[in-house]
Design an enzyme around this catalytic site. Structure first.
Site, PDB file in Angstrom:
ATOM      1  N   LYS A 170       0.851  -1.196   0.000  1.00  0.00           N
ATOM      2  CA  LYS A 170       0.000   0.000   0.000  1.00  0.00           C
ATOM      3  C   LYS A 170       0.876   1.232   0.000  1.00  0.00           C
ATOM      4  CE  LYS A 170      -4.243  -1.689   1.066  1.00  0.00           C
ATOM      5  NZ  LYS A 170      -4.702  -2.587   2.107  1.00  0.00           N
TER       6      LYS A 170
ATOM      7  N   GLY B 121       0.382   4.703   1.233  1.00  0.00           N
ATOM      8  CA  GLY B 121      -0.554   5.554   1.970  1.00  0.00           C
ATOM      9  C   GLY B 121      -0.164   7.012   1.874  1.00  0.00           C
ATOM     10  N   ALA B 122      -0.999   7.859   2.464  1.00  0.00           N
ATOM     11  CA  ALA B 122      -0.717   9.294   2.469  1.00  0.00           C
ATOM     12  C   ALA B 122       0.555   9.568   3.267  1.00  0.00           C
ATOM     13  CB  ALA B 122      -1.889  10.048   3.085  1.00  0.00           C
ATOM     14  N   GLU B 123       0.756   8.757   4.290  1.00  0.00           N
ATOM     15  CA  GLU B 123       1.840   9.038   5.210  1.00  0.00           C
ATOM     16  C   GLU B 123       2.973   8.027   5.117  1.00  0.00           C
ATOM     17  OE1 GLU B 123       2.866   9.687   9.797  1.00  0.00           O
ATOM     18  OE2 GLU B 123       1.200   8.379   9.273  1.00  0.00           O
TER      19      GLU B 123
ATOM     20  N   ILE C 130       3.725   0.688   2.765  1.00  0.00           N
ATOM     21  CA  ILE C 130       3.614  -0.583   3.466  1.00  0.00           C
ATOM     22  C   ILE C 130       4.124  -1.695   2.550  1.00  0.00           C
ATOM     23  CG2 ILE C 130       1.980  -2.227   4.517  1.00  0.00           C
ATOM     24  CD1 ILE C 130       1.945   0.320   6.074  1.00  0.00           C
TER      25      ILE C 130
ATOM     26  N   ASP D  73      -6.816   8.010  14.815  1.00  0.00           N
ATOM     27  CA  ASP D  73      -7.126   7.819  13.394  1.00  0.00           C
ATOM     28  C   ASP D  73      -8.095   6.646  13.226  1.00  0.00           C
ATOM     29  OD1 ASP D  73      -7.081   8.213  10.665  1.00  0.00           O
ATOM     30  OD2 ASP D  73      -5.145   7.249  10.334  1.00  0.00           O
TER      31      ASP D  73
END
Ligand SMILES: Nc1ncnc2c1ncn2[C@@H]1O[C@H](COP(=O)(O)OP(=O)(O)O)[C@@H](O)[C@H]1O
Ligand SMILES: [Mg+2]
Length: 206
Positions: free
Chosen positions: A5, A7-9, A12, A117
């Site tokens: 993945k 992600g925005a941050e 992974i 979150d």
């Protein structure tokens, strides 16, 4: 290593740790942030995530085991939970699992942890157990206002990502949450959620 993945941050990856499948989570630097501040934030979130992933286990929350942390690189290697994110379950299953998610959030709050979150992608169903992940924004706090921020976010997520089942899943979430924190704490927190929401509406009008 396989990229799972982006992600925005964080990115992974699926990797190996002592012959077991493992997840490598790397927080990426953000160009728009000042570089000193950026590395501070990434380091802080990496520390927070690895600490809280372990700490929540002490009060019975299932979470991935932390295998290795590299603060310089903002990396965590953790156990892979090879289940299905609650976000991707069928609608009827999400409704059913919402009560347990409410319980898990109640347990975290009762132990002074705000997740920070609460999205349906941060709960993974595996072997009929729900695992909680993604603690980078979590905080140690007993403030009702902070707990209300958690509830407000998951409510918003149910409303937007799972609109058709919003009411039944939110009701189940609250039932589960109440079973842990009790009636009067539930009212306190849901009243705060309402006041956050009304402020939001007011802000949208002006
Ligand atoms: N330990 C894990 N086991 C299995 N899947 C994971 C694990 N950690 C992360 N993932 C997958 O990667 C996604 C993003 O990871 P997450 O830690 O939530 O990072 P982000 O901060 O980008 O949301 C999760 O929603 C989940 O699908
Ligand atoms: Mg996440």
């Amino acid at each position: 290593m396989k990229l799972l993945k982006k992600g925005a941050e964080a990115d992974i990856y699926l990797t190996k740790w002592n012959n077991s499948n493992a997840i490598l989570k790397i927080r990426k630097s953000k160009e728009y942030r000042n570089s000193v501040l950026d590395s501070k934030i990434r380091k802080q979130r990496t520390i927070r995530e690895s600490q809280i992933l372990s700490e929540v286990k002490s009060f019975g929350i299932s979470s991935p085991l932390v295998y290795y942390v590299n603060l310089k690189k903002s990396e965590i290697i953790m156990q892979e939970i090879p289940g299905i994110p609650v976000h991707d379950l069928t609608e009827s299953k999400i409704v059913k699992k919402s009560m347990e998610i409410g319980k898990l959030v109640g347990i975290m709050h009762q132990n002074g942890i705000m997740h920070g979150d609460l999205t349906t992608s941060n709960f993974i169903l595996y072997k009929n157990k729900i695992y909680v992940i993604d603690f980078g924004l979590s905080q140690k706090t007993n403030k009702p206002e902070d707990h209300a921020v958690d509830l407000r976010l998951i409510k918003e997520i149910l409303n937007s990502a799972h609109a058709k089942i919003m009411e039944s899943s939110w009701n189940n979430f609250l039932l589960g949450y109440k079973s842990i924190v009790g009636n009067s704490q539930l009212s306190k927190i849901t009243n705060l959620v309402s006041s956050i929401e009304s402020r939001g509406r007011y802000a949208a009008v002006i």
